[in-house]
Design a protein around this motif. Structure first.
Motif, PDB file in Angstrom:
ATOM      1  N   PRO A 191       0.816  -1.221   0.000  1.00 41.54           N
ATOM      2  CA  PRO A 191       0.000   0.000   0.000  1.00 41.54           C
ATOM      3  C   PRO A 191       0.845   1.264   0.000  1.00 41.54           C
ATOM      4  CG  PRO A 191       0.092  -0.934   2.198  1.00 41.54           C
ATOM      5  CD  PRO A 191       0.816  -1.900   1.302  1.00 41.54           C
ATOM      6  N   THR A 192       0.193   2.389  -0.311  1.00 39.31           N
ATOM      7  CA  THR A 192       0.837   3.685  -0.185  1.00 39.31           C
ATOM      8  C   THR A 192       0.849   4.106   1.281  1.00 39.31           C
ATOM      9  OG1 THR A 192      -1.272   4.804  -0.570  1.00 39.31           O
ATOM     10  CG2 THR A 192       0.129   4.428  -2.489  1.00 39.31           C
ATOM     11  N   GLY A 193       1.658   5.119   1.576  1.00 42.08           N
ATOM     12  CA  GLY A 193       1.669   5.678   2.922  1.00 42.08           C
ATOM     13  C   GLY A 193       2.466   4.894   3.934  1.00 42.08           C
ATOM     14  N   ILE A 194       3.251   3.931   3.473  1.00 44.58           N
ATOM     15  CA  ILE A 194       4.103   3.163   4.384  1.00 44.58           C
ATOM     16  C   ILE A 194       5.471   2.975   3.747  1.00 44.58           C
ATOM     17  CG2 ILE A 194       3.298   0.922   3.538  1.00 44.58           C
ATOM     18  CD1 ILE A 194       4.327   1.821   7.146  1.00 44.58           C
ATOM     19  N   GLY A 195       6.498   3.165   4.535  1.00 48.29           N
ATOM     20  CA  GLY A 195       7.868   2.978   4.062  1.00 48.29           C
ATOM     21  C   GLY A 195       8.729   2.443   5.181  1.00 48.29           C
ATOM     22  N   VAL A 196       9.991   2.244   4.862  1.00 49.87           N
ATOM     23  CA  VAL A 196      10.919   1.621   5.816  1.00 49.87           C
ATOM     24  C   VAL A 196      12.261   2.336   5.764  1.00 49.87           C
ATOM     25  CG1 VAL A 196      12.273  -0.463   6.302  1.00 49.87           C
ATOM     26  CG2 VAL A 196       9.848  -0.660   5.736  1.00 49.87           C
ATOM     27  N   LEU A 197      12.831   2.536   6.925  1.00 49.19           N
ATOM     28  CA  LEU A 197      14.233   2.951   7.038  1.00 49.19           C
ATOM     29  C   LEU A 197      14.965   1.905   7.851  1.00 49.19           C
ATOM     30  CD1 LEU A 197      16.533   5.018   6.663  1.00 49.19           C
ATOM     31  CD2 LEU A 197      15.837   6.003   8.870  1.00 49.19           C
ATOM     32  N   TYR A 198      15.978   1.295   7.239  1.00 47.74           N
ATOM     33  CA  TYR A 198      16.905   0.423   7.967  1.00 47.74           C
ATOM     34  C   TYR A 198      18.033   1.281   8.502  1.00 47.74           C
ATOM     35  CZ  TYR A 198      21.220  -2.260   8.421  1.00 47.74           C
ATOM     36  OH  TYR A 198      22.423  -2.763   8.859  1.00 47.74           O
ATOM     37  N   ILE A 199      18.375   1.077   9.771  1.00 48.45           N
ATOM     38  CA  ILE A 199      19.481   1.792  10.411  1.00 48.45           C
ATOM     39  C   ILE A 199      20.477   0.771  10.941  1.00 48.45           C
ATOM     40  CG2 ILE A 199      20.157   3.410  12.225  1.00 48.45           C
ATOM     41  CD1 ILE A 199      17.400   4.596  12.163  1.00 48.45           C
ATOM     42  N   ALA A 200      21.743   0.946  10.611  1.00 45.42           N
ATOM     43  CA  ALA A 200      22.776   0.030  11.073  1.00 45.42           C
ATOM     44  C   ALA A 200      22.912   0.097  12.596  1.00 45.42           C
ATOM     45  CB  ALA A 200      24.109   0.358  10.407  1.00 45.42           C
ATOM     46  N   LYS A 201      23.402  -0.992  13.170  1.00 49.15           N
ATOM     47  CA  LYS A 201      23.443  -1.155  14.623  1.00 49.15           C
ATOM     48  C   LYS A 201      24.126  -0.005  15.357  1.00 49.15           C
ATOM     49  CE  LYS A 201      21.482  -4.963  16.226  1.00 49.15           C
ATOM     50  NZ  LYS A 201      20.494  -4.909  17.324  1.00 49.15           N
ATOM     51  N   GLN A 202      25.222   0.521  14.766  1.00 47.25           N
ATOM     52  CA  GLN A 202      25.978   1.530  15.505  1.00 47.25           C
ATOM     53  C   GLN A 202      25.235   2.851  15.655  1.00 47.25           C
ATOM     54  OE1 GLN A 202      26.818   0.227  12.532  1.00 47.25           O
ATOM     55  NE2 GLN A 202      28.102   1.606  11.310  1.00 47.25           N
ATOM     56  N   TRP A 203      24.111   3.014  14.937  1.00 43.63           N
ATOM     57  CA  TRP A 203      23.402   4.283  14.986  1.00 43.63           C
ATOM     58  C   TRP A 203      22.049   4.207  15.685  1.00 43.63           C
ATOM     59  CZ3 TRP A 203      27.091   7.324  13.967  1.00 43.63           C
ATOM     60  CH2 TRP A 203      27.986   7.095  12.907  1.00 43.63           C
ATOM     61  N   ILE A 204      21.485   3.032  15.866  1.00 42.91           N
ATOM     62  CA  ILE A 204      20.066   2.961  16.213  1.00 42.91           C
ATOM     63  C   ILE A 204      19.721   3.613  17.548  1.00 42.91           C
ATOM     64  CG2 ILE A 204      19.478   0.961  14.790  1.00 42.91           C
ATOM     65  CD1 ILE A 204      19.804  -0.806  17.220  1.00 42.91           C
ATOM     66  N   ASN A 205      20.642   3.599  18.494  1.00 45.49           N
ATOM     67  CA  ASN A 205      20.332   4.204  19.797  1.00 45.49           C
ATOM     68  C   ASN A 205      21.191   5.425  20.103  1.00 45.49           C
ATOM     69  OD1 ASN A 205      18.174   2.522  20.656  1.00 45.49           O
ATOM     70  ND2 ASN A 205      19.647   0.898  21.069  1.00 45.49           N
ATOM     71  N   THR A 206      21.913   5.897  19.093  1.00 42.10           N
ATOM     72  CA  THR A 206      22.686   7.128  19.283  1.00 42.10           C
ATOM     73  C   THR A 206      22.038   8.311  18.580  1.00 42.10           C
ATOM     74  OG1 THR A 206      24.090   6.660  17.347  1.00 42.10           O
ATOM     75  CG2 THR A 206      24.854   5.853  19.487  1.00 42.10           C
ATOM     76  N   LEU A 207      21.217   8.038  17.551  1.00 45.65           N
ATOM     77  CA  LEU A 207      20.539   9.136  16.866  1.00 45.65           C
ATOM     78  C   LEU A 207      19.406   9.667  17.725  1.00 45.65           C
ATOM     79  CD1 LEU A 207      20.259   7.807  13.187  1.00 45.65           C
ATOM     80  CD2 LEU A 207      22.065   9.180  14.231  1.00 45.65           C
ATOM     81  N   PRO A 208      19.230  10.984  17.755  1.00 49.21           N
ATOM     82  CA  PRO A 208      18.130  11.560  18.542  1.00 49.21           C
ATOM     83  C   PRO A 208      16.802  11.379  17.835  1.00 49.21           C
ATOM     84  CG  PRO A 208      19.264  13.292  17.346  1.00 49.21           C
ATOM     85  CD  PRO A 208      20.049  12.022  17.090  1.00 49.21           C
ATOM     86  N   PRO A 209      15.698  11.451  18.555  1.00 51.79           N
ATOM     87  CA  PRO A 209      14.398  11.419  17.892  1.00 51.79           C
ATOM     88  C   PRO A 209      14.245  12.617  16.955  1.00 51.79           C
ATOM     89  CG  PRO A 209      14.165  11.159  20.265  1.00 51.79           C
ATOM     90  CD  PRO A 209      15.582  11.571  20.013  1.00 51.79           C
ATOM     91  N   TRP A 210      13.400  12.432  15.953  1.00 50.01           N
ATOM     92  CA  TRP A 210      13.129  13.523  15.009  1.00 50.01           C
ATOM     93  C   TRP A 210      11.803  14.208  15.353  1.00 50.01           C
ATOM     94  CZ3 TRP A 210      10.908  12.749   9.475  1.00 50.01           C
ATOM     95  CH2 TRP A 210      10.820  13.978   8.816  1.00 50.01           C
ATOM     96  N   GLU A 211      10.782  13.422  15.614  1.00 48.50           N
ATOM     97  CA  GLU A 211       9.471  13.958  15.954  1.00 48.50           C
ATOM     98  C   GLU A 211       9.125  13.558  17.385  1.00 48.50           C
ATOM     99  OE1 GLU A 211       6.878  14.021  11.936  1.00 48.50           O
ATOM    100  OE2 GLU A 211       7.362  12.011  12.677  1.00 48.50           O
ATOM    101  N   GLY A 212       8.465  14.455  18.092  1.00 46.04           N
ATOM    102  CA  GLY A 212       8.053  14.165  19.455  1.00 46.04           C
ATOM    103  C   GLY A 212       6.573  13.858  19.529  1.00 46.04           C
ATOM    104  N   GLY A 213       6.187  13.072  20.521  1.00 47.37           N
ATOM    105  CA  GLY A 213       4.786  12.742  20.696  1.00 47.37           C
ATOM    106  C   GLY A 213       4.617  11.456  21.469  1.00 47.37           C
TER     107      GLY A 213
END
Length: 405
Positions: free
Chosen positions: A228-250
């Protein structure tokens, strides 16, 4: 002649236009959706409808379980090591913007560099331009050759210690060329640069193994993958998944909220998925992957490779038809123009004949400038197309050529 054994799975292909059966050659924009995906989404809305996260009642718990199972299905499909590397987004565009707004602001400073190619979709250009303007970064262009290929030596000359990110497409949405993403990733990593792959066109036509590629980020959309439309995926490598800050809050992305300050956040993937997700879309994407897995990607690749070679061979019989891209390195799409006739005219004539293609700049204006064109026609195939579709398409092109001269 050769047929597609999967055509009957796609109900939209039963449409009739001007008394003519639909020939759908616009899969690079949006692939058709099989009935199994439609039924899975309908079942959610009919029998399973509830929101996910924190609900203790049965419907909510079941929806949460099914969504996380879908995340695991996606992880296995792209060969991620764990499902927490899979972030659900609205599509490829939002996935790229997520990286632009979380990764580089944490590691780049004025004067640092981003490398992109001149064959990128606007979704893999504009976010970096906006970020470069905001942070004072420099964008460098890895230019394709006159043969419409990317040479790795050219990349080596562009890279420097200031390069923070290389962003490139897996497959060009105009030329259909498969780019050397694995080799480019290895070279970029030698300079300490991270790599984002825009997989919107690659995920449908190529088996994707993010561990083998070695990329830091891989983005794609469900609607290119028979979902379907309106759905996508971002794969993030292990070294980044818990070091990147959130982008949107809620909601959903928090651990604990305190006033006036002091909010803490969830771990990946939920820290990047604020608010109520597109649950039906997620389940539909998972079902689309199940559908593909049932057929087998090898069978799909073999069928589409045969189809695209046949299409290019037949199209070359049309006088004054210009085809763009390298024949030996093409999947999925063939872009072309017919003499001096405007692409919109060709697309309109074909539509009257029941053939759906895409016309325009295809959100790749810099690439079309390299081709010295303002607009081009693009025919793109999916697993449901067959040689008869191509024969009808080429026959209609021949008719248009005779009519327009």
């Amino acid at each position: 002649m050769f047929n597609s054994p999967w055509r009957s799975d796609f109900p939209t292909l039963n449409n009739i236009h001007n008394t003519l059966p639909l020939i759908y050659l616009d899969s690079a924009a949006t692939a058709q959706t099989p009935l199994t995906v439609i039924e899975r989404m309908q079942r959610f809305y009919t029998h399973e409808y509830a929101t996910v996260h924190r609900g203790v009642h049965r419907l909510s718990a079941n929806a949460t379980h099914n969504m996380e199972q879908a995340r695991q299905t996606v992880a296995e499909f792209v060969k991620a090591t764990s499902s927490d590397q899979i972030i659900f987004t609205k599509g490829t565009t939002e996935a790229i913007n997520l990286v632009a707004n979380t990764f580089l602001p944490t590691c780049a400073q004025a004067g640092d560099e981003i490398i992109i190619t001149d064959m990128e979709h606007h979704s893999n250009i504009v976010p970096w331009q906006m970020l470069a303007e905001r942070l004072g970064l420099t964008i460098k262009i890895w230019k394709m050759t006159a043969e419409h290929t990317l040479e790795l030596d050219d990349l080596r000359h562009l890279l420097s210690k200031k390069t923070k990110l290389l962003a490139l497409s897996h497959v060009s949405n105009v030329l259909g060329c498969i780019n050397p993403i694995k080799a480019a990733t290895a070279i970029a990593h030698q300079f300490g640069a991270a790599v984002l792959i825009d997989g919107a066109q690659g995920i449908m036509h190529q088996a994707v193994d993010v561990q083998d590629i070695g990329c830091d980020f891989y983005a794609f959309s469900g609607h290119k993958l028979y979902g379907p439309t309106g759905i996508g995926v971002l794969y993030i490598a292990k070294q980044w998944i818990n070091t990147l800050p959130p982008w949107e809050g809620g909601g959903a992305m928090i651990d604990r909220v305190q006033l006036p300050m002091g909010t803490t956040y969830q771990t990946s993937p939920w820290r990047f998925e604020a608010g109520t997700p597109n649950i039906a879309g997620i389940l539909g994407l998972s079902e689309a992957i199940n559908y593909i897995n049932h057929i087998g990607m090898d069978a799909i690749i073999q069928h589409e490779d045969r189809l695209i070679r046949y299409a290019e061979e037949q199209m070359r019989s049309v006088d004054a038809l210009s085809i763009y891209g390298k024949r030996a390195n093409r999947v999925g799409v063939i872009s072309f123009n017919l003499g001096n006739h405007h692409a919109f005219d060709i697309g309109s004539f074909l539509d009257n004949y029941g053939v759906a293609i895409r016309t325009g700049h295809h959100c790749a204006m810099p690439l079309l400038q390299r081709l010295e064109q303002s607009v081009v026609c693009r025919a793109s195939v999916g697993l449901y197309n067959d040689s008869q579709d191509i024969d009808v398409f080429v026959d209609r092109l021949q008719r248009i050529k005779q009519l327009l001269g």
